[in-house]
Motif scaffolding. Structure first.
Motif: not given
Lengths: 310, 421
Positions: A12, A134, A172, A176, A198, A200-201
């Motif tokens: 990210k 994460n 995740l 990204f 999710i 929203d990503l």
């Protein structure tokens, strides 16, 4: 040329150019790994500690090999559970190691954000080898690199990630990384294993694995953590395998061939069947091979050394 | 001792409300209020934009004596409270032993004697705050407990909380509760939403709060008891309480300065100083809390001051302790957070008359002949609290070192004066 970041904490925080640069550097190292002498002197006199506060076999070996191929000195520290349970704080553990003149830290930790916390308290460059639920940035880099190797470019490609998205740092980081490289992503699996927010990503959600496979060019199948069964997240492995597992029959029913990936270790017969894992669709072992070149590239670029082999 | 407060705008005085005047105090009693008083004084207080109001009340704070004196003693906490402008502080039963019987209540009251700020201990609802068996609330009430709560361990058992609301009716007692359904919140590290998803951290859904706000309002409707919900963090909770009040229920509530000031975006760097329970939520939630405070739905300010030693926070976010050390900068954070959205009079009511009305404390009168219980403050000036000048024993103030608007000049209470600087 160097990266825009001092540490590799998460995808990210990377720019697209960083990722491209890591890939180009990995291309060079991949050639090195094909030579008769698979080693370069780039990181002579650089010492790297591999701090693994959580069990790992393949990631730790991959990092260690990458370090050795770069001629770095390596030290390994493994401890199951957190440093807290041992009575020493993470900062103390790391500061003690750094006082023995260590230049770089590769860390795996069970707590999300632990590398960010450490980066605030120590000077050395930190590479995140997986933190909690994460990120696992080098895994995402090697996954994207492996897709690039197969399909040329990520732009406009469709990737489906199947399984336990909720607890997966691989998912995740992949989301990204793939998004930054212009790919489209769908996540698929039981609704209880897909984070509520999710989308929203910028990813699609498809609970029907068959439909998710029909949509994609590449399917990245995640390991299902066996212990999740005991939390109320899904019923049984049997049901999971039947409705969310990827098998040959399913692949053959698709209109076209897709690429199958898995970050390992595989639960054969659960999330993926052997007739898929070992098939021509699978690039699982290419991923593992590319992992060393990607990790060499990341370590090299963060080390600040300039004398790259031709 | 004689104190002359020069040209202060007095909020809430019967005679000089919202006008500038001098206030003369002799031996803790207001002896004169007049446009200009030219008497010899031991202490003269003057400041740009000086305001005076009744002393401020914090309805929910942790000092950790007895048991955890390394986090905050009653003495260090009361010094922090005085610096923050509070003349009255309600203390959670988060001690060891838990303040679940009269002996700990009496110990706390006795330890607080001689301080400018007064202490009002909150007794536990259940024995050892374990949520299983009712504590001796009546006996604690008799010996000085101001209200009852299991603090950071909200009562999960619905029947026990119902019985507690009923039991306290005998003495008109108020129960305070932080609304958290542990079965939904456990394992969560921050507000569940876009930010938690991006950060890869397990979320605490807003539902964990709203379910309990709803549950406790319905229990109140059934029992006709008295309930104060503290630590509201979500827009939905504000709306539910607004409706319950319109229904005529005796429900009141409070908000922390940090929920008014911060959102879950503060956690982008995994900084444990922002780890609080209930968690920081979204900008929409923050705005709804500000509106709730402005329109009177939210009655009081509760700092949720929760001091910790440095080591409790200097660890991985997941393992770090919850809570913020905030009492000293509460007013400044409130000013910064609410800006022009909340009238100063409304904010001061939430710090003065509202909590005293709800919890049955006498309202100080700013008039000649009345004992002085005053907070002196200004919207002008800046405040910086750092490691050198802080009074709290705790180290977990994320606003430390940051220039904040407004200044607390001091407090006068219990025939004592505390002046900052």
């Amino acid at each position: 040329m160097s990266l825009s970041v001092k540490h590799l904490l998460g995808i990210k925080e990377l720019q697209q150019q960083d990722i491209e640069q890591i890939f180009q550097t990995a291309d060079n190292f991949k050639q090195v790994l094909q030579r008769s002498i698979r080693k370069v002197p780039a990181l002579r006199d650089t010492t790297i500690v591999n701090l693994f506060f959580e069990n790992s076999t393949r990631t730790r070996i991959s990092f260690e090999l990458a370090e050795k191929r770069l001629s770095a000195d390596t030290v390994n520290f493994s401890s199951s559970g957190s440093s807290v349970s041992k009575g020493e704080t993470l900062i103390d553990t790391v500061k003690n190691i750094l006082s023995m003149k260590v230049d770089m830290i590769v860390m795996r930790h069970s707590a999300s954000g632990a590398p960010w916390f450490l980066a605030k308290h120590v000077d050395a460059s930190i590479i995140n080898a997986g933190d909690g639920t994460n990120e696992h940035p080098t895994q995402a880099l090697l996954d994207a690199y492996s897709i690039r190797e197969q399909l040329g470019s990520l732009k406009g490609k469709r990737v489906t990630i199947i399984g336990d998205i909720m607890h997966s740092r691989v998912a995740l980081s992949n989301i990204f990384c793939l998004s930054k490289l212009g790919a489209e992503v769908t996540v698929s699996g039981p609704p209880t294993l897909i984070p509520k927010h999710i989308q929203d990503l910028g990813v699609r959600v498809e609970y029907d694995v068959k439909k998710a496979l029909e949509w994609c060019d590449v399917a990245n199948v995640l390991r299902i953590q066996l212990e999740r069964q005991h939390k109320p997240l899904f019923s049984t492995l049997r049901e999971y395998a039947i409705y969310y597992g990827v098998n040959k029959q399913m692949l053959e029913s698709l209109q076209r061939d897709i690429i199958i990936m898995h970050p390992g270790p595989i639960n054969r017969g659960v999330e993926i069947n052997s007739d898929v894992a070992d098939s021509k669709h699978s690039i699982i072992l290419n991923q593992v091979e590319n992992g060393v070149a990607i990790r060499m590239a990341v370590i090299y670029l963060l080390s600040g050394k300039r004398d790259l082999v031709d | 001792m004689r104190v002359n407060i020069r040209q202060a705008i007095i909020i809430g005085a019967p005679s000089h409300n919202d006008k500038a005047a001098d206030i003369f105090i002799e031996n803790g009693v207001i002896t004169a209020i007049a446009p200009a008083i030219d008497k010899k004084a031991d202490v003269v207080v003057a400041a740009e934009g000086l305001h005076v109001s009744a002393g401020w009340v914090d309805v929910f704070a942790d000092y950790r004596e007895p048991g955890y004196e390394h986090k905050e003693t009653i003495s260090s906490g009361l010094n922090a409270a005085a610096a923050g402008g509070f003349t009255d502080v309600f203390l959670t039963p988060n001690t060891e032993p838990v303040a679940a019987g009269k002996s700990v209540i009496q110990y706390i009251l006795q330890k607080a004697q001689g301080h400018t700020t007064s202490v009002h201990p909150l007794g536990a609802v259940s024995q050892n705050a374990e949520g299983k068996v009712l504590a001796e609330m009546l006996d604690m009430h008799t010996h000085g407990a101001i209200a009852f709560t299991d603090g950071w361990k909200p009562v999960q058992n619905t029947n026990l909380f119902l019985k507690a609301l009923e039991y306290a009716k005998a003495f008109n007692g108020v129960l305070l509760q932080i609304p958290v359904d542990n079965s939904l919140a456990s394992g969560g590290l921050m507000h569940e939403g876009t930010v938690s998803t991006r950060l890869g951290m397990a979320g605490i859904p807003t539902l964990a709060e709203t379910l309990f706000v709803h549950r406790d309002i319905e229990l109140l409707r059934y029992t006709n008891g008295r309930l104060h919900i503290t630590g509201l963090s979500s827009a939905e909770s504000v709306a539910m309480i607004r409706r319950a009040k319109a229904d005529g229920l005796d429900v009141t509530c409070s908000v922390t300065p940090y929920h008014l000031a911060l959102t879950d975006e503060a956690l982008a760097g995994y900084d444990s100083l922002y780890k609080v329970s209930p968690p920081l939520r979204t900008e929409a939630d923050r705005q709804a809390l500000i509106v709730g405070l402005a329109d009177g739905t939210i009655d009081c300010i509760a700092t949720h001051h929760r001091p910790h030693e440095w080591d409790a926070k200097a660890k991985e976010y997941e393992y770090a302790a919850d809570g913020m050390n905030i009492q000293e900068v509460a007013f400044n954070v409130l000013l910064q957070a609410t800006g022009n959205q909340v009238a100063l009079g409304t904010l001061i009511n939430a710090l003065t008359t509202n909590p005293r009305r709800i919890f049955g404390l006498q309202q100080p009168v700013i008039a000649e002949g009345s004992p002085a219980s005053l907070t002196l403050f200004s919207r002008y000036g800046d405040t910086v609290i750092n490691r050198e000048n802080k009074r709290s024993a705790g180290y977990n103030n994320p606003f430390a070192g940051i220039l904040l608007p407004g200044s607390v000049i001091g407090i006068i209470n219990n025939n004592n004066i505390h002046l900052n600087k």
